[in-house]
Design an enzyme around this catalytic site. Structure first.
Site, PDB file in Angstrom:
ATOM      1  N   SER A 156     -14.038  32.400  25.186  1.00 54.48           N
ATOM      2  CA  SER A 156     -15.147  32.503  26.146  1.00 54.48           C
ATOM      3  C   SER A 156     -15.128  33.819  26.904  1.00 54.48           C
ATOM      4  O   SER A 156     -15.479  33.869  28.081  1.00 54.48           O
ATOM      5  CB  SER A 156     -15.096  31.319  27.115  1.00 54.48           C
ATOM      6  OG  SER A 156     -13.831  31.278  27.763  1.00 54.48           O
ATOM      7  N   GLY A 157     -14.731  34.904  26.228  1.00 48.63           N
ATOM      8  CA  GLY A 157     -14.927  36.235  26.788  1.00 48.63           C
ATOM      9  C   GLY A 157     -16.324  36.710  26.412  1.00 48.63           C
ATOM     10  O   GLY A 157     -17.172  35.916  25.979  1.00 48.63           O
ATOM     11  N   THR A 208     -11.784  39.406  29.264  1.00 47.69           N
ATOM     12  CA  THR A 208     -13.024  40.036  29.761  1.00 47.69           C
ATOM     13  C   THR A 208     -13.021  40.105  31.279  1.00 47.69           C
ATOM     14  O   THR A 208     -13.372  41.127  31.873  1.00 47.69           O
ATOM     15  CB  THR A 208     -14.249  39.244  29.252  1.00 47.69           C
ATOM     16  OG1 THR A 208     -14.308  39.375  27.832  1.00 47.69           O
ATOM     17  CG2 THR A 208     -15.544  39.767  29.860  1.00 47.69           C
ATOM     18  N   GLU A 245     -14.310  58.183  31.227  1.00 51.89           N
ATOM     19  CA  GLU A 245     -12.911  57.772  31.037  1.00 51.89           C
ATOM     20  C   GLU A 245     -12.322  58.600  29.911  1.00 51.89           C
ATOM     21  O   GLU A 245     -13.031  59.394  29.276  1.00 51.89           O
ATOM     22  CB  GLU A 245     -12.833  56.268  30.723  1.00 51.89           C
ATOM     23  CG  GLU A 245     -13.162  55.385  31.915  1.00 51.89           C
ATOM     24  CD  GLU A 245     -13.080  53.907  31.612  1.00 51.89           C
ATOM     25  OE1 GLU A 245     -12.636  53.532  30.523  1.00 51.89           O
ATOM     26  OE2 GLU A 245     -13.475  53.123  32.483  1.00 51.89           O
ATOM     27  N   HIS A 290      -1.629  51.122  27.595  1.00 51.23           N
ATOM     28  CA  HIS A 290      -2.425  51.822  28.611  1.00 51.23           C
ATOM     29  C   HIS A 290      -1.497  52.706  29.431  1.00 51.23           C
ATOM     30  O   HIS A 290      -0.431  52.246  29.870  1.00 51.23           O
ATOM     31  CB  HIS A 290      -3.130  50.806  29.514  1.00 51.23           C
ATOM     32  CG  HIS A 290      -4.238  51.404  30.330  1.00 51.23           C
ATOM     33  ND1 HIS A 290      -4.012  52.302  31.339  1.00 51.23           N
ATOM     34  CD2 HIS A 290      -5.581  51.256  30.263  1.00 51.23           C
ATOM     35  CE1 HIS A 290      -5.176  52.655  31.867  1.00 51.23           C
ATOM     36  NE2 HIS A 290      -6.143  52.038  31.226  1.00 51.23           N
ATOM     37  N   ARG A 308      -6.270  57.833  25.296  1.00 50.62           N
ATOM     38  CA  ARG A 308      -5.178  57.037  25.851  1.00 50.62           C
ATOM     39  C   ARG A 308      -3.838  57.211  25.157  1.00 50.62           C
ATOM     40  O   ARG A 308      -2.790  57.240  25.800  1.00 50.62           O
ATOM     41  CB  ARG A 308      -5.572  55.574  25.725  1.00 50.62           C
ATOM     42  CG  ARG A 308      -5.742  54.933  27.032  1.00 50.62           C
ATOM     43  CD  ARG A 308      -6.372  53.616  26.866  1.00 50.62           C
ATOM     44  NE  ARG A 308      -7.500  53.569  27.772  1.00 50.62           N
ATOM     45  CZ  ARG A 308      -8.279  52.535  27.928  1.00 50.62           C
ATOM     46  NH1 ARG A 308      -8.087  51.454  27.211  1.00 50.62           N
ATOM     47  NH2 ARG A 308      -9.246  52.572  28.797  1.00 50.62           N
ATOM     48  N   HIS A 328      -1.821  46.980  26.237  1.00 44.90           N
ATOM     49  CA  HIS A 328      -3.159  46.782  26.798  1.00 44.90           C
ATOM     50  C   HIS A 328      -4.147  46.191  25.791  1.00 44.90           C
ATOM     51  O   HIS A 328      -4.963  45.351  26.150  1.00 44.90           O
ATOM     52  CB  HIS A 328      -3.682  48.128  27.292  1.00 44.90           C
ATOM     53  CG  HIS A 328      -5.013  48.064  27.962  1.00 44.90           C
ATOM     54  ND1 HIS A 328      -5.253  47.294  29.074  1.00 44.90           N
ATOM     55  CD2 HIS A 328      -6.196  48.685  27.682  1.00 44.90           C
ATOM     56  CE1 HIS A 328      -6.529  47.451  29.459  1.00 44.90           C
ATOM     57  NE2 HIS A 328      -7.108  48.273  28.615  1.00 44.90           N
ATOM     58  N   GLU A 339     -11.619  41.369  20.463  1.00 45.01           N
ATOM     59  CA  GLU A 339     -10.272  41.918  20.258  1.00 45.01           C
ATOM     60  C   GLU A 339      -9.530  41.260  19.093  1.00 45.01           C
ATOM     61  O   GLU A 339      -8.685  41.907  18.449  1.00 45.01           O
ATOM     62  CB  GLU A 339      -9.452  41.804  21.551  1.00 45.01           C
ATOM     63  CG  GLU A 339      -8.139  42.579  21.477  1.00 45.01           C
ATOM     64  CD  GLU A 339      -7.396  42.659  22.801  1.00 45.01           C
ATOM     65  OE1 GLU A 339      -7.951  42.236  23.837  1.00 45.01           O
ATOM     66  OE2 GLU A 339      -6.254  43.158  22.795  1.00 45.01           O
ATOM     67  N   ARG A 378      -8.248  52.669  20.256  1.00 47.64           N
ATOM     68  CA  ARG A 378      -9.584  52.382  20.797  1.00 47.64           C
ATOM     69  C   ARG A 378      -9.975  53.366  21.886  1.00 47.64           C
ATOM     70  O   ARG A 378      -9.184  53.659  22.783  1.00 47.64           O
ATOM     71  CB  ARG A 378      -9.595  50.962  21.387  1.00 47.64           C
ATOM     72  CG  ARG A 378     -10.880  50.620  22.082  1.00 47.64           C
ATOM     73  CD  ARG A 378     -10.897  49.179  22.520  1.00 47.64           C
ATOM     74  NE  ARG A 378      -9.936  48.881  23.553  1.00 47.64           N
ATOM     75  CZ  ARG A 378     -10.108  49.125  24.853  1.00 47.64           C
ATOM     76  NH1 ARG A 378     -11.208  49.719  25.287  1.00 47.64           N
ATOM     77  NH2 ARG A 378      -9.178  48.780  25.722  1.00 47.64           N
ATOM     78  N   SER A 383     -14.396  48.339  24.125  1.00 46.97           N
ATOM     79  CA  SER A 383     -14.086  46.965  23.695  1.00 46.97           C
ATOM     80  C   SER A 383     -15.147  45.960  24.134  1.00 46.97           C
ATOM     81  O   SER A 383     -15.546  45.093  23.351  1.00 46.97           O
ATOM     82  CB  SER A 383     -12.711  46.538  24.197  1.00 46.97           C
ATOM     83  OG  SER A 383     -12.575  46.834  25.553  1.00 46.97           O
ATOM     84  N   LEU A 384     -15.607  46.062  25.387  1.00 48.80           N
ATOM     85  CA  LEU A 384     -16.654  45.125  25.803  1.00 48.80           C
ATOM     86  C   LEU A 384     -17.891  45.341  24.936  1.00 48.80           C
ATOM     87  O   LEU A 384     -18.569  44.394  24.527  1.00 48.80           O
ATOM     88  CB  LEU A 384     -17.006  45.335  27.285  1.00 48.80           C
ATOM     89  CG  LEU A 384     -15.936  44.928  28.317  1.00 48.80           C
ATOM     90  CD1 LEU A 384     -16.387  45.296  29.726  1.00 48.80           C
ATOM     91  CD2 LEU A 384     -15.640  43.426  28.252  1.00 48.80           C
TER      92      LEU A 384
HETATM   93  C1  SIN Z   1      -9.488  50.880  32.152  1.00 45.48           C
HETATM   94  O1  SIN Z   1     -10.261  50.603  33.043  1.00 45.48           O
HETATM   95  O2  SIN Z   1      -8.730  51.843  32.174  1.00 45.48           O
HETATM   96  C2  SIN Z   1      -9.442  49.982  30.957  1.00 45.48           C
HETATM   97  C3  SIN Z   1     -10.748  49.953  30.295  1.00 45.48           C
HETATM   98  C4  SIN Z   1     -10.569  49.728  28.820  1.00 45.48           C
HETATM   99  O3  SIN Z   1      -9.574  49.154  28.411  1.00 45.48           O
HETATM  100  O4  SIN Z   1     -11.409  50.195  28.053  1.00 45.48           O
END
Ligand code: SIN
Length: 592
Positions: free
Chosen positions: A51-52, A82, A153, A277, A326, A387, A411, A422, A427-428
């Protein structure tokens, strides 16, 4: 292939690795977990597990298209990953930006292993899907003119991350989707069962998936272990972060869907690519479980990393400096920690000021304060932690896996979008875009076919193996320790072998010691995925993306422009590895 394998050529040109009996790389997996016989039965056209963003979107879209849906989730609707997503959702929403540029950044982050068609699908369909999310009620942060404000980001060359509540994007998306689910709660065509852990997949004689066995903590008829039958099953069960001692993932992230798919014979791909992460708050040695994330967006707003001497170390290391992809930042931190003999570095956000930090990152500031830290006056201790699983159950562009009737989304899946690493906030978006594609595909096929198949009896156990196995939950820490020590952010041939040996010892423990139940099934899922991940991490003799080998510190395009596919051989339960060059088509399996 790596040591210990006896490679042979498959007709399609890929290399198949098998191992000899004495080899620690030999992994044998049971077809199913030990569990009580199902005491009840339910059915629907489609079962969505999780349920994400992926599961909720898929369930709602399927219902809108007329399918009857059973949505099951392990604990509560909002308890998955999520809810914890801070940074946001990436999409080319700015008129100055373009899907093409988003595609380029995604391919660079994926270090040569992305499936370009999958990325193109993601970036071209993404912006419209985000707008639909807004129409559904998700409230993203906007400027005075009401336009969504976009931030940056790591790995992005443009501001393209939409965020909500400052740093509570996942929470807001989850809220909006659950609110929509509640609006259709009276609809008998959609049933939701919380506290429902999927144990295994039910398959027919030909390997088609016909439903799941699940354990429900409920009341009345649906309580304990039962079976749910369906014409299609969508796994949207999230990641496997709890396989390591420290992770940003919530406690529910135990890889249940991925492990069940592996036991049922589905192909997994790229599982060695685990994203660590770079900036997870360091809470001291021995701090385990879910750790607080300091979003990359904090660096996107200007914070930077320093070592114990106050030296910035990302400048000159990559053109994007502190906002490099990352994997690059995490590796730089690990190297600086090793060079200085420390277990963390520092994030400096002080110059952003108390007001800005409070407004832009209210959740992070609140969490830091709870822990006695003030980001506006103090450096924050940070270190990499697990992460995200960039690999998973391999799918095509419609989310179909190698098993007919089985889909995977989010995921748990490997659509090919992420490659070896990634890109931030993809991901969302992936969950959102591919959930709609899956719903479209299933809805079409419900009209034209996709029959309900009958589950075959559980097959006889392969020789020398009990028919079902479990590892007692008391050994969870043992799995996590072994994985962290040998198959963590930096691996080598000897470290992965050591891990595999330890995991084999755990797998060989007498199952009579274990009590079947949710904690034990989760622990066994971690064990099975730990074994699969460690085999892949051992075999890939190079460093690329989220996979860092101290004994092979360079990227090797000659030998390793390839994916590692893993699947369980139904004949003997052995884990088979296939090395598939990036320019070869994915093997066909089932109807995928
Ligand atoms: C973050 O806010 O650094 C994580 C976001 C993500 O995993 O894409």
């Amino acid at each position: 292939m790596g040591s210990g394998c006896a490679p042979r050529r498959s007709p399609r040109g890929s290399t198949i690795g098998r191992t000899t009996v004495s080899d620690p790389l030999q992994v044998r997996l049971p077809r199913r977990l030990t569990a009580p016989e199902p005491g009840w039965v339910t059915e629907a056209d489609v079962i969505v597990v999780g349920s994400g963003i992926a599961g909720l979107t898929c369930a709602l879209a399927l219902r809108e298209k007329g399918a009857s849906v059973l949505l099951v989730t392990k604990t509560l609707l909002h308890a998955g990953s999520t809810e914890w997503a801070q940074g946001g959702i990436a999409a080319a929403l700015d008129p100055e930006d373009s899907p093409r540029e988003h595609l380029d950044d995604t391919l660079v982050a994926g270090v040569g292993l992305c499936d370009e068609d999958a990325v193109e699908t993601l970036v071209t369909e993404g912006p419209q899907r985000v707008r639909e999310l807004v129409a559904l009620g998700a409230r993203f942060d906007t400027d005075a003119a009401g336009e969504i404000t976009l931030t940056r980001e790591g790995g992005h060359h443009r501001d393209r991350i939409a965020h909500a509540g400052g740093d509570a994007t996942g929470q807001e998306i989850s809220r909006a989707l659950i609110a929509q689910l509640r609006r259709v709660a009276e609809d008998p065509g959609i049933e939701v069962i919380e506290q429902a852990l999927v144990v295994d997949l039910l398959t027919s004689e030909d390997g088609s998936v016909c439903g799941v066995t699940l354990h429900v903590i409920g009341e009345g008829e649906i309580d304990g272990v039962g079976s749910a039958r369906a014409r299609a099953v969508v796994l949207a069960t999230g990641g496997l972060g709890q396989i390591y001692s420290s992770t940003t993932n919530p406690p529910v992230a135990t890889g249940d869907g991925m492990a069940a798919a592996l036991r049922a014979g589905a192909v997994l791909a790229d599982v060695e690519f685990v994203q660590f992460h770079p900036t997870v708050l360091y809470l001291g040695e021995g701090s385990t479980g879910q750790q607080p994330l300091i979003s990359e967006a904090v660096r996107g707003e200007g914070a930077f990393l320093v070592d114990g001497d106050g030296q910035r170390f990302m400048q000159g290391r990559h053109p994007l400096g502190d906002l490099a992809p990352r994997d690059v930042v995490a590796r730089a931190i690990l190297e600086r920690m090793a060079a200085t003999g420390t277990d963390h570095v520092w994030l400096d956000a002080r110059h952003l000021g108390a007001d800005f930090l409070q407004r832009r990152f209210p959740s992070i500031v609140a969490r830091c304060r709870e822990l006695g830290l003030d980001p506006s006056t103090q450096l924050l201790p940070v270190a990499p932690a697990q992460h995200y699983a960039s690999g998973g159950v391999r799918t095509d562009l419609d989310g179909r896996t190698s098993l007919p009737g089985l889909y995977a989304c989010g995921e748990v899946s490997c659509t090919g979008v992420h490659g070896a690493n990634r890109l931030a906030s993809n991901s969302l978006l992936e969950g959102l875009v591919f959930a709609h594609r899956i719903a479209d595909d299933i809805a079409d096929r419900l009209q034209t076919g996709l029959p309900q198949c009958d589950p075959a009896p559980w097959p006889d156990p392969p020789r020398g193996m009990v028919d079902a196995d479990i590892l007692d939950s008391g050994h969870r820490l043992d799995v996590q320790r072994a994985m962290t020590a040998g198959s963590g952010p930096v691996r080598s041939a000897s470290s992965t072998l050591k891990t595999l040996r330890r995991l084999r010892e755990l797998a060989d423990l007498e199952p009579v010691e274990a009590e079947p139940g949710p904690r034990t099934w989760e622990t066994t899922n971690l064990l099975h995925l730990g074994q699969a991940l460690s085999v892949a991490a051992h075999l890939r003799e190079e460093t690329r993306g989220g996979h860092v080998r101290s004994d092979y510190p360079e990227r090797d395009d000659e030998g390793w422009s390839a994916h590692l596919l893993l699947l369980r051989d139904p004949e003997d339960g052995e884990l088979v590895t296939i090395q598939l060059d990036v320019d070869l088509a994915w093997p066909e399996g089932g109807e995928a």
